[in-house]
Design a protein around this motif. Structure first.
Motif, short mmCIF file in Angstrom:
data_model
loop_
_atom_site.label_atom_id
_atom_site.label_comp_id
_atom_site.label_asym_id
_atom_site.label_seq_id
_atom_site.Cartn_x
_atom_site.Cartn_y
_atom_site.Cartn_z
N GLU A 1 -0.81 24.38 37.02
CA GLU A 1 0.11 25.50 37.07
C GLU A 1 -0.56 26.66 37.81
OE1 GLU A 1 1.63 26.44 33.19
OE2 GLU A 1 2.33 24.40 32.87
N GLU A 2 0.23 27.59 38.30
CA GLU A 2 -0.25 28.69 39.12
C GLU A 2 -1.30 29.58 38.47
OE1 GLU A 2 0.31 29.91 42.37
OE2 GLU A 2 0.93 27.85 42.60
N ASN A 3 -1.23 29.77 37.17
CA ASN A 3 -2.07 30.78 36.53
C ASN A 3 -3.26 30.22 35.76
OD1 ASN A 3 -0.22 29.66 34.81
ND2 ASN A 3 0.19 31.50 33.65
N ARG B 1 -26.67 23.57 38.33
CA ARG B 1 -26.12 23.35 36.98
C ARG B 1 -25.66 24.67 36.39
NH1 ARG B 1 -27.04 18.55 37.37
NH2 ARG B 1 -28.83 17.24 37.32
N LYS B 2 -24.42 24.67 35.95
CA LYS B 2 -23.78 25.87 35.42
C LYS B 2 -22.95 25.49 34.21
CE LYS B 2 -24.77 28.04 39.37
NZ LYS B 2 -26.06 28.59 39.45
N SER B 3 -22.23 26.46 33.68
CA SER B 3 -21.19 26.17 32.70
C SER B 3 -19.98 26.97 33.13
CB SER B 3 -21.63 26.54 31.28
OG SER B 3 -21.73 27.92 31.14
N LEU B 4 -18.81 26.57 32.67
CA LEU B 4 -17.62 27.29 33.06
C LEU B 4 -16.69 27.46 31.87
CD1 LEU B 4 -14.98 25.20 33.44
CD2 LEU B 4 -16.29 24.54 35.43
N ILE B 5 -15.80 28.44 32.02
CA ILE B 5 -14.73 28.69 31.07
C ILE B 5 -13.43 28.48 31.82
CG2 ILE B 5 -13.59 30.39 29.60
CD1 ILE B 5 -16.30 31.86 29.46
N LEU B 6 -12.54 27.73 31.23
CA LEU B 6 -11.25 27.45 31.82
C LEU B 6 -10.20 28.12 30.95
CD1 LEU B 6 -10.20 25.61 34.14
CD2 LEU B 6 -9.99 23.81 32.44
N TRP B 7 -9.27 28.88 31.56
CA TRP B 7 -8.25 29.47 30.70
C TRP B 7 -6.92 29.62 31.40
CZ3 TRP B 7 -12.08 32.95 32.44
CH2 TRP B 7 -11.63 34.10 33.07
N ILE B 8 -5.87 29.57 30.56
CA ILE B 8 -4.49 29.81 30.96
C ILE B 8 -3.77 30.39 29.74
CG2 ILE B 8 -3.84 27.43 30.46
CD1 ILE B 8 -1.63 27.70 32.58
N ASN B 9 -3.06 31.47 29.94
CA ASN B 9 -2.37 32.16 28.84
C ASN B 9 -3.36 32.43 27.71
OD1 ASN B 9 -0.05 31.88 30.42
ND2 ASN B 9 0.51 29.97 29.44
N ASP B 10 -3.11 31.92 26.52
CA ASP B 10 -4.00 32.14 25.37
C ASP B 10 -4.92 30.96 25.11
OD1 ASP B 10 -2.88 34.63 24.93
OD2 ASP B 10 -1.36 33.87 23.57
N VAL B 11 -4.94 29.95 25.99
CA VAL B 11 -5.75 28.76 25.80
C VAL B 11 -7.05 28.90 26.59
CG1 VAL B 11 -5.85 26.26 26.13
CG2 VAL B 11 -3.70 27.33 25.47
N THR B 12 -8.17 28.65 25.91
CA THR B 12 -9.49 28.75 26.55
C THR B 12 -10.31 27.51 26.24
OG1 THR B 12 -9.44 31.13 26.21
CG2 THR B 12 -11.56 30.15 26.74
N LEU B 13 -10.97 26.95 27.25
CA LEU B 13 -11.94 25.87 27.07
C LEU B 13 -13.29 26.44 27.50
CD1 LEU B 13 -9.15 24.28 27.48
CD2 LEU B 13 -10.63 22.38 28.09
N PRO B 14 -14.14 26.83 26.56
CA PRO B 14 -15.40 27.49 26.91
C PRO B 14 -16.58 26.53 27.07
CG PRO B 14 -15.05 27.64 24.56
CD PRO B 14 -13.87 26.88 25.12
N THR C 1 -0.93 19.23 29.08
CA THR C 1 -0.11 20.42 28.91
C THR C 1 0.08 21.22 30.20
OG1 THR C 1 -0.97 20.59 26.65
CG2 THR C 1 0.18 22.51 27.51
N TYR C 2 -0.97 21.36 31.01
CA TYR C 2 -0.93 22.32 32.11
C TYR C 2 -1.04 21.74 33.51
CZ TYR C 2 -1.50 25.58 28.28
OH TYR C 2 -1.31 26.29 27.12
N THR C 3 -0.97 20.42 33.65
CA THR C 3 -1.03 19.86 35.00
C THR C 3 0.32 19.33 35.43
OG1 THR C 3 -1.75 17.69 34.21
CG2 THR C 3 -3.48 19.25 34.83
N LYS C 4 0.46 19.19 36.75
CA LYS C 4 1.70 18.67 37.34
C LYS C 4 1.41 17.24 37.80
CE LYS C 4 2.35 23.27 39.24
NZ LYS C 4 2.56 24.01 40.46
#
Length: 123
Positions: free
Chosen positions: A12-14, A53-66, A117-120
């Motif tokens: 999704e766009e956001n 090597r890094k870490s990332l946070i993924l988020w959309i609306n109120d959902v976060t994967l830290p 939930t969030y992919t097309k």
């Protein structure tokens, strides 16, 4: 030929990603799968170099994967769109490819739910 183990899906766009650990970047996710993702960012500096090597946070609306462990596979400049020609300030967009590493069972479950939930369609 695509070397990826897992398919990638459009998002999704956001959907936003924040790459952390040394060099911090925020960008817009283009596609994602169980093995990794790609995102666009407008930072001038190349992300390749030093510790990939890094870490990332993924988020959309109120959902976060830290704290998703990952490594940078590529970071390349994209062609500047013609609509930017009239701008005084040039934004140089880059595409960064990320591979997820050593995900826990909980992170895999969260990522699978995120994908449902969030992919097309498949990218």
């Amino acid at each position: 030929m695509d070397k990826r183990k897992y398919p990638r899906f459009s998002v999704e766009e956001n959907v936003i990603v924040a790459l952390q650990n040394g060099i911090n970047r925020i960008g817009k996710v283009k596609d994602i799968g169980l093995g990794g993702l790609s995102f666009e960012h407008i930072y001038e500096e190349d992300l390749i170099g030093g510790d990939s090597r890094k870490s990332l946070i993924l988020w959309i609306n109120d959902v976060t994967l830290p704290k998703i462990p990952c490594r940078i596979v590529y970071d390349k400049p994209l062609q500047i769109p013609s609509e930017y020609d009239s701008l005084t300030i040039r934004l140089n967009t880059r595409l960064c490819g990320i591979e997820f590493e050593s995900l826990t069972d909980q992170q895999i479950t969260q990522l699978e739910l995120f994908l449902k939930t969030y992919t097309k369609n498949e990218a």
